[in-house]
Design a protein around this motif. Structure first.
Motif, PDB file in Angstrom:
ATOM      1  N   GLU A 110      -9.735  15.480  33.597  1.00 38.66           N
ATOM      2  CA  GLU A 110      -9.473  14.629  32.442  1.00 38.66           C
ATOM      3  C   GLU A 110      -7.975  14.435  32.287  1.00 38.66           C
ATOM      4  O   GLU A 110      -7.197  15.374  32.411  1.00 38.66           O
ATOM      5  CB  GLU A 110     -10.095  15.250  31.199  1.00 38.66           C
ATOM      6  CG  GLU A 110     -11.613  15.300  31.296  1.00 38.66           C
ATOM      7  CD  GLU A 110     -12.262  15.900  30.073  1.00 38.66           C
ATOM      8  OE1 GLU A 110     -11.629  16.706  29.376  1.00 38.66           O
ATOM      9  OE2 GLU A 110     -13.423  15.553  29.827  1.00 38.66           O
ATOM     10  N   LYS A 111      -7.592  13.216  31.993  1.00 42.84           N
ATOM     11  CA  LYS A 111      -6.183  12.839  31.886  1.00 42.84           C
ATOM     12  C   LYS A 111      -5.661  13.118  30.476  1.00 42.84           C
ATOM     13  O   LYS A 111      -6.325  12.809  29.490  1.00 42.84           O
ATOM     14  CB  LYS A 111      -6.053  11.353  32.213  1.00 42.84           C
ATOM     15  CG  LYS A 111      -4.638  10.831  32.231  1.00 42.84           C
ATOM     16  CD  LYS A 111      -4.651   9.359  32.626  1.00 42.84           C
ATOM     17  CE  LYS A 111      -3.336   8.696  32.727  1.00 42.84           C
ATOM     18  NZ  LYS A 111      -2.311   8.941  31.841  1.00 42.84           N
ATOM     19  N   LEU A 112      -4.459  13.694  30.412  1.00 46.45           N
ATOM     20  CA  LEU A 112      -3.794  13.899  29.124  1.00 46.45           C
ATOM     21  C   LEU A 112      -3.234  12.577  28.627  1.00 46.45           C
ATOM     22  O   LEU A 112      -2.774  11.755  29.427  1.00 46.45           O
ATOM     23  CB  LEU A 112      -2.635  14.891  29.271  1.00 46.45           C
ATOM     24  CG  LEU A 112      -2.975  16.338  29.528  1.00 46.45           C
ATOM     25  CD1 LEU A 112      -1.705  17.125  29.819  1.00 46.45           C
ATOM     26  CD2 LEU A 112      -3.703  16.938  28.347  1.00 46.45           C
ATOM     27  N   PRO A 113      -3.218  12.366  27.318  1.00 42.81           N
ATOM     28  CA  PRO A 113      -2.550  11.173  26.792  1.00 42.81           C
ATOM     29  C   PRO A 113      -1.059  11.208  27.126  1.00 42.81           C
ATOM     30  O   PRO A 113      -0.466  12.281  27.240  1.00 42.81           O
ATOM     31  CB  PRO A 113      -2.760  11.283  25.276  1.00 42.81           C
ATOM     32  CG  PRO A 113      -3.885  12.247  25.093  1.00 42.81           C
ATOM     33  CD  PRO A 113      -3.834  13.175  26.274  1.00 42.81           C
ATOM     34  N   ASP A 114      -0.429  10.055  27.231  1.00 40.99           N
ATOM     35  CA  ASP A 114       0.995  10.008  27.585  1.00 40.99           C
ATOM     36  C   ASP A 114       1.904  10.542  26.490  1.00 40.99           C
ATOM     37  O   ASP A 114       3.072  10.812  26.735  1.00 40.99           O
ATOM     38  CB  ASP A 114       1.415   8.604  28.005  1.00 40.99           C
ATOM     39  CG  ASP A 114       1.234   7.562  26.916  1.00 40.99           C
ATOM     40  OD1 ASP A 114       0.789   7.900  25.795  1.00 40.99           O
ATOM     41  OD2 ASP A 114       1.531   6.386  27.182  1.00 40.99           O
ATOM     42  N   TRP A 115       1.393  10.735  25.282  1.00 43.12           N
ATOM     43  CA  TRP A 115       2.204  11.270  24.187  1.00 43.12           C
ATOM     44  C   TRP A 115       2.226  12.799  24.145  1.00 43.12           C
ATOM     45  O   TRP A 115       2.915  13.383  23.315  1.00 43.12           O
ATOM     46  CB  TRP A 115       1.779  10.689  22.837  1.00 43.12           C
ATOM     47  CG  TRP A 115       0.305  10.623  22.577  1.00 43.12           C
ATOM     48  CD1 TRP A 115      -0.515   9.550  22.790  1.00 43.12           C
ATOM     49  CD2 TRP A 115      -0.532  11.653  22.044  1.00 43.12           C
ATOM     50  NE1 TRP A 115      -1.808   9.862  22.432  1.00 43.12           N
ATOM     51  CE2 TRP A 115      -1.839  11.141  21.964  1.00 43.12           C
ATOM     52  CE3 TRP A 115      -0.303  12.955  21.626  1.00 43.12           C
ATOM     53  CZ2 TRP A 115      -2.918  11.879  21.478  1.00 43.12           C
ATOM     54  CZ3 TRP A 115      -1.366  13.700  21.145  1.00 43.12           C
ATOM     55  CH2 TRP A 115      -2.653  13.162  21.076  1.00 43.12           C
ATOM     56  N   ARG A 169       6.543  13.291  17.671  1.00 34.09           N
ATOM     57  CA  ARG A 169       5.981  11.952  17.895  1.00 34.09           C
ATOM     58  C   ARG A 169       5.793  11.288  16.542  1.00 34.09           C
ATOM     59  O   ARG A 169       5.293  11.897  15.601  1.00 34.09           O
ATOM     60  CB  ARG A 169       4.634  12.023  18.616  1.00 34.09           C
ATOM     61  CG  ARG A 169       4.687  12.653  19.981  1.00 34.09           C
ATOM     62  CD  ARG A 169       5.401  11.748  20.971  1.00 34.09           C
ATOM     63  NE  ARG A 169       5.238  12.268  22.321  1.00 34.09           N
ATOM     64  CZ  ARG A 169       6.205  12.336  23.196  1.00 34.09           C
ATOM     65  NH1 ARG A 169       7.414  11.918  22.895  1.00 34.09           N
ATOM     66  NH2 ARG A 169       5.976  12.815  24.398  1.00 34.09           N
ATOM     67  N   HIS A 202       0.716   6.477  18.211  1.00 33.72           N
ATOM     68  CA  HIS A 202      -0.280   6.972  19.167  1.00 33.72           C
ATOM     69  C   HIS A 202      -1.486   7.572  18.454  1.00 33.72           C
ATOM     70  O   HIS A 202      -2.557   7.690  19.028  1.00 33.72           O
ATOM     71  CB  HIS A 202       0.323   8.033  20.085  1.00 33.72           C
ATOM     72  CG  HIS A 202       1.509   7.548  20.847  1.00 33.72           C
ATOM     73  ND1 HIS A 202       1.397   6.652  21.881  1.00 33.72           N
ATOM     74  CD2 HIS A 202       2.820   7.817  20.715  1.00 33.72           C
ATOM     75  CE1 HIS A 202       2.596   6.395  22.361  1.00 33.72           C
ATOM     76  NE2 HIS A 202       3.479   7.089  21.675  1.00 33.72           N
ATOM     77  N   PRO A 224      -5.700  17.529  24.196  1.00 35.60           N
ATOM     78  CA  PRO A 224      -6.527  16.326  24.075  1.00 35.60           C
ATOM     79  C   PRO A 224      -6.728  15.625  25.419  1.00 35.60           C
ATOM     80  O   PRO A 224      -5.986  15.858  26.361  1.00 35.60           O
ATOM     81  CB  PRO A 224      -5.716  15.439  23.133  1.00 35.60           C
ATOM     82  CG  PRO A 224      -4.306  15.853  23.361  1.00 35.60           C
ATOM     83  CD  PRO A 224      -4.359  17.332  23.652  1.00 35.60           C
ATOM     84  N   VAL A 225      -7.736  14.784  25.455  1.00 37.23           N
ATOM     85  CA  VAL A 225      -7.964  13.930  26.617  1.00 37.23           C
ATOM     86  C   VAL A 225      -7.631  12.503  26.209  1.00 37.23           C
ATOM     87  O   VAL A 225      -7.665  12.154  25.023  1.00 37.23           O
ATOM     88  CB  VAL A 225      -9.425  14.017  27.131  1.00 37.23           C
ATOM     89  CG1 VAL A 225      -9.725  15.420  27.613  1.00 37.23           C
ATOM     90  CG2 VAL A 225     -10.410  13.583  26.081  1.00 37.23           C
ATOM     91  N   GLU A 226      -7.274  11.700  27.180  1.00 38.36           N
ATOM     92  CA  GLU A 226      -6.937  10.296  26.934  1.00 38.36           C
ATOM     93  C   GLU A 226      -8.047   9.635  26.132  1.00 38.36           C
ATOM     94  O   GLU A 226      -9.217   9.689  26.509  1.00 38.36           O
ATOM     95  CB  GLU A 226      -6.746   9.580  28.274  1.00 38.36           C
ATOM     96  CG  GLU A 226      -6.293   8.146  28.144  1.00 38.36           C
ATOM     97  CD  GLU A 226      -4.861   8.008  27.651  1.00 38.36           C
ATOM     98  OE1 GLU A 226      -4.623   7.109  26.838  1.00 38.36           O
ATOM     99  OE2 GLU A 226      -4.005   8.798  28.083  1.00 38.36           O
ATOM    100  N   GLY A 227      -7.682   9.039  24.993  1.00 39.87           N
ATOM    101  CA  GLY A 227      -8.637   8.317  24.157  1.00 39.87           C
ATOM    102  C   GLY A 227      -9.458   9.182  23.219  1.00 39.87           C
ATOM    103  O   GLY A 227     -10.236   8.664  22.431  1.00 39.87           O
TER     104      GLY A 227
END
Length: 134
Positions: free
Chosen positions: A4-9, A18, A23, A111-114
């Motif tokens: 799972e991809k991490l959010p860019d923030w 932030r 975001h 978190p995961v992206e989205g």
């Protein structure tokens, strides 16, 4: 195996501030009340409430991250502070997924992206917790 991809923030290391409302929006609850909200949220979601940042020093705040722009759709009770597009220049400390991020950490994993906390469910639980006695 799916990674799972991490959010860019989410920073690669340490902690970074932030700007809320970009975001994510955040709802902040202090101390044991924040932990109680998280406990009920975890029960309601099978232990997967979404991204929650915990501060282990000072006010011992818990930050529930919801989709950007959604905080303004609710009236949050006293004791829940809204960090979103309705307020100006409020920042939230975001810890990296791993490593030394004291005094902040991801309460239920990075978190995961989205992925976000469900704002309807959060509002329901926060209202129930903060509008009743201690």
């Amino acid at each position: 195996m799916t990674v799972e991809k991490l959010p860019d923030w989410v920073p690669a290391s340490g902690v970074q501030l932030r700007l809320s409302g970009i975001h994510f929006d955040a709802i902040r609850v202090r101390g044991v009340r924040g932990e109680a909200v998280l406990h009920h949220l975890g029960d309601a979601t099978g232990g997967r409430p979404g991204p929650v940042v915990r501060e282990v020093a000072g006010g011992r705040w818990t930050y529930f991250l919801i989709p950007p722009g959604t905080s303004k759709e609710y009236t949050w009770p006293p004791g829940a502070t809204c960090f979103g597009p309705c307020v100006r220049d409020l920042y939230v400390g975001i810890p990296a997924a791993h490593g030394n991020t004291y005094p902040l950490s991801w309460r239920c994993g990075a978190p995961v992206e989205g992925g976000f906390v469900d704002p309807d469910l959060l509002h329901e639980i926060v209202t129930a917790q903060l509008c009743t006695g201690p």
